[in-house]
Design a protein around this motif. Structure first.
Motif, PDB file in Angstrom:
ATOM      1  N   UNK A 165       0.830  -1.205   0.000  1.00 42.53           N
ATOM      2  CA  UNK A 165       0.000   0.000   0.000  1.00 42.53           C
ATOM      3  C   UNK A 165       0.867   1.260   0.000  1.00 42.53           C
ATOM      4  N   UNK A 166       1.957   1.244   0.754  1.00 44.57           N
ATOM      5  CA  UNK A 166       2.857   2.392   0.778  1.00 44.57           C
ATOM      6  C   UNK A 166       3.450   2.654  -0.603  1.00 44.57           C
ATOM      7  N   UNK A 167       3.850   1.604  -1.292  1.00 48.78           N
ATOM      8  CA  UNK A 167       4.385   1.754  -2.638  1.00 48.78           C
ATOM      9  C   UNK A 167       3.320   2.299  -3.585  1.00 48.78           C
ATOM     10  N   UNK A 168       2.086   1.852  -3.421  1.00 45.24           N
ATOM     11  CA  UNK A 168       0.998   2.366  -4.254  1.00 45.24           C
ATOM     12  C   UNK A 168       0.757   3.847  -3.992  1.00 45.24           C
ATOM     13  N   UNK A 169       0.829   4.255  -2.739  1.00 47.48           N
ATOM     14  CA  UNK A 169       0.669   5.671  -2.406  1.00 47.48           C
ATOM     15  C   UNK A 169       1.780   6.490  -3.054  1.00 47.48           C
ATOM     16  N   UNK A 170       2.996   5.985  -3.003  1.00 43.94           N
ATOM     17  CA  UNK A 170       4.118   6.689  -3.629  1.00 43.94           C
ATOM     18  C   UNK A 170       3.938   6.782  -5.146  1.00 43.94           C
ATOM     19  N   UNK A 171       3.203   5.855  -5.728  1.00 41.62           N
ATOM     20  CA  UNK A 171       2.973   5.859  -7.164  1.00 41.62           C
ATOM     21  C   UNK A 171       1.734   6.681  -7.543  1.00 41.62           C
ATOM     22  N   UNK A 172       1.164   7.389  -6.559  1.00 38.66           N
ATOM     23  CA  UNK A 172       0.081   8.323  -6.857  1.00 38.66           C
ATOM     24  C   UNK A 172      -1.316   7.847  -6.520  1.00 38.66           C
ATOM     25  N   UNK A 173      -1.441   6.681  -5.923  1.00 42.71           N
ATOM     26  CA  UNK A 173      -2.754   6.176  -5.546  1.00 42.71           C
ATOM     27  C   UNK A 173      -3.088   6.600  -4.111  1.00 42.71           C
ATOM     28  N   UNK A 174      -4.283   6.257  -3.638  1.00 47.41           N
ATOM     29  CA  UNK A 174      -4.746   6.823  -2.373  1.00 47.41           C
ATOM     30  C   UNK A 174      -5.126   5.742  -1.362  1.00 47.41           C
ATOM     31  N   UNK A 175      -4.711   5.979  -0.126  1.00 46.44           N
ATOM     32  CA  UNK A 175      -5.001   5.062   0.979  1.00 46.44           C
ATOM     33  C   UNK A 175      -6.353   5.397   1.596  1.00 46.44           C
ATOM     34  N   UNK A 176      -7.135   4.360   1.852  1.00 47.86           N
ATOM     35  CA  UNK A 176      -8.391   4.533   2.592  1.00 47.86           C
ATOM     36  C   UNK A 176      -8.239   3.981   4.002  1.00 47.86           C
ATOM     37  N   UNK A 177      -7.733   2.757   4.142  1.00 47.98           N
ATOM     38  CA  UNK A 177      -7.627   2.154   5.468  1.00 47.98           C
ATOM     39  C   UNK A 177      -6.522   1.113   5.485  1.00 47.98           C
ATOM     40  N   UNK A 178      -5.848   1.025   6.619  1.00 48.01           N
ATOM     41  CA  UNK A 178      -4.790   0.031   6.802  1.00 48.01           C
ATOM     42  C   UNK A 178      -5.115  -0.846   8.001  1.00 48.01           C
ATOM     43  N   UNK A 179      -4.827  -2.119   7.876  1.00 52.81           N
ATOM     44  CA  UNK A 179      -4.955  -3.129   8.932  1.00 52.81           C
ATOM     45  C   UNK A 179      -6.401  -3.549   9.178  1.00 52.81           C
ATOM     46  N   UNK A 180      -7.297  -2.579   9.420  1.00 54.74           N
ATOM     47  CA  UNK A 180      -8.688  -2.916   9.661  1.00 54.74           C
ATOM     48  C   UNK A 180      -9.572  -2.024   8.807  1.00 54.74           C
ATOM     49  N   UNK A 181     -10.467  -2.647   8.066  1.00 54.56           N
ATOM     50  CA  UNK A 181     -11.373  -1.912   7.165  1.00 54.56           C
ATOM     51  C   UNK A 181     -12.801  -2.147   7.633  1.00 54.56           C
ATOM     52  N   UNK A 182     -13.505  -1.070   7.909  1.00 58.13           N
ATOM     53  CA  UNK A 182     -14.924  -1.168   8.250  1.00 58.13           C
ATOM     54  C   UNK A 182     -15.735  -1.164   6.959  1.00 58.13           C
ATOM     55  N   UNK A 183     -16.568  -2.172   6.757  1.00 58.99           N
ATOM     56  CA  UNK A 183     -17.339  -2.288   5.528  1.00 58.99           C
ATOM     57  C   UNK A 183     -18.829  -2.329   5.843  1.00 58.99           C
ATOM     58  N   UNK A 184     -19.625  -1.818   4.910  1.00 54.32           N
ATOM     59  CA  UNK A 184     -21.070  -1.924   5.018  1.00 54.32           C
ATOM     60  C   UNK A 184     -21.654  -1.966   3.612  1.00 54.32           C
ATOM     61  N   UNK A 185     -22.851  -2.513   3.505  1.00 53.24           N
ATOM     62  CA  UNK A 185     -23.506  -2.648   2.213  1.00 53.24           C
ATOM     63  C   UNK A 185     -24.377  -1.431   1.950  1.00 53.24           C
TER      64      UNK A 185
END
Length: 312
Positions: A165-185
């Motif tokens: 994810x860090x490498x993706x951020x460095x390549x211009x993409x965006x982080x939403x959540x790390x380690x734990x992601x809260x999801x809902x429908x």
């Protein structure tokens, strides 16, 4: 999942104007995401009145009420003011009629307004309430926005999800959540993922610790939430396991009632996971638009076989 949302939160989130009852905003709670337009109730039909919903008055309701006598309007509005009615909302910058203000004040119900058309206002309110009242679940993984697609990276602890994810951020993409992601429908086809409040914009890198992605890389490196379009499962390379080489295997993972497409990528030294995930996202988008490289390969192979058969 929250059991209810205060009317004050609804006002702030949807930018509603407060016409009356500001002192009741914290006390009134919304428990359902459905919105009611009280057309039949204005005619006196209350057999199926959904009193627990936010009551939205548009041009039709206001125009109809103007043709009623003052006594009739006050009687109807008093019947609409149930103990659990959260609020009355008037659209299109229309002004609430005096009897609405009187009855609402007697029942301690806020009267709100918006400049939006009634349909758009109802949609905005429903979308916000759906997000707040929907059942939530926590998933272990990292959620990243890659080329506008929400990619949930999963895998065993230590496989390299956060580093990828860090490498993706460095390549211009965006982080939403790390380690734990809260999801809902959100609806029948959409799963939304976001970071818990305590982990928002934070990323854990072993050997360094916790880093604040927004402070290090800027506001363009983070997002608050996104729909999950693709799951990428990282798995340590196993020489005895066969992996999909043609892209013919179509796997999914069910989150609530939605089957989300899933790909499994083996991890070993020398493989750049960030670039591979970028390609996986682009390939997923290409398939969504009707182009499938696997089918192109199969067609080319069929043509080659046919050509060789004709030469014999």
């Amino acid at each position: 999942m929250a059991d209810s949302v205060s009317v004050k939160d609804v006002v702030q989130a949807t930018h509603l104007d407060v016409y009356a009852g500001a002192e009741y905003l914290d006390k009134r709670r919304v428990t359902v995401s459905d919105i009611s337009r009280p057309d039949l109730e204005l005619t006196g039909y209350f057999n199926y009145y959904p009193h627990e919903r936010i009551q939205v008055f548009g041009r039709t309701e206001i125009s109809f009420a103007k043709n009623m006598s003052s006594e009739e309007r006050l009687l109807i509005m008093r019947r609409m003011c149930a103990a659990d009615t959260p609020a009355f909302v008037v659209s299109r910058n229309l002004q609430p009629f005096p009897e609405m203000l009187t009855a609402a004040d007697e029942a301690k119900i806020p009267v709100l307004g918006s400049k939006l058309p009634t349909t758009r206002l109802s949609s905005l309110l429903t979308q916000y309430l759906d997000s707040q009242l929907a059942e939530r679940r926590s998933m272990h993984g990292v959620l990243v926005d890659v080329y506008g697609l929400g990619v949930l990276i999963t895998g065993d602890s230590g496989v390299g999800k956060s580093e990828t994810a860090l490498e993706l951020v460095k390549r211009g993409h965006r982080l939403i959540a790390d380690d734990r992601v809260d999801v809902y429908q959100q609806n029948e086809q959409t799963i939304i993922g976001e970071a818990p409040a305590t982990l928002k914009h934070l990323l854990e890198i072993r050997g360094i610790g916790i880093i604040d992605v927004m402070r290090l890389f800027g506001v363009g490196a983070v997002r608050d939430r996104t729909s999950i379009s693709l799951i990428v499962h990282l798995q340590n390379w196993d020489a005895h396991q066969s992996y999909d080489r043609l892209g013919t295997a179509e796997d999914t993972q069910q989150i609530f009632d939605v089957n989300v497409p899933k790909v499994t990528i083996p991890v070993k030294v020398g493989r750049n996971m960030a670039i591979i995930i970028e390609v996986a996202a682009m390939n997923f988008r290409a398939k969504s638009m009707g182009y499938d490289a696997t089918k192109t390969f199969e067609n080319n192979l069929d043509q080659l076989i046919q050509h060789n058969s004709d030469d014999e």
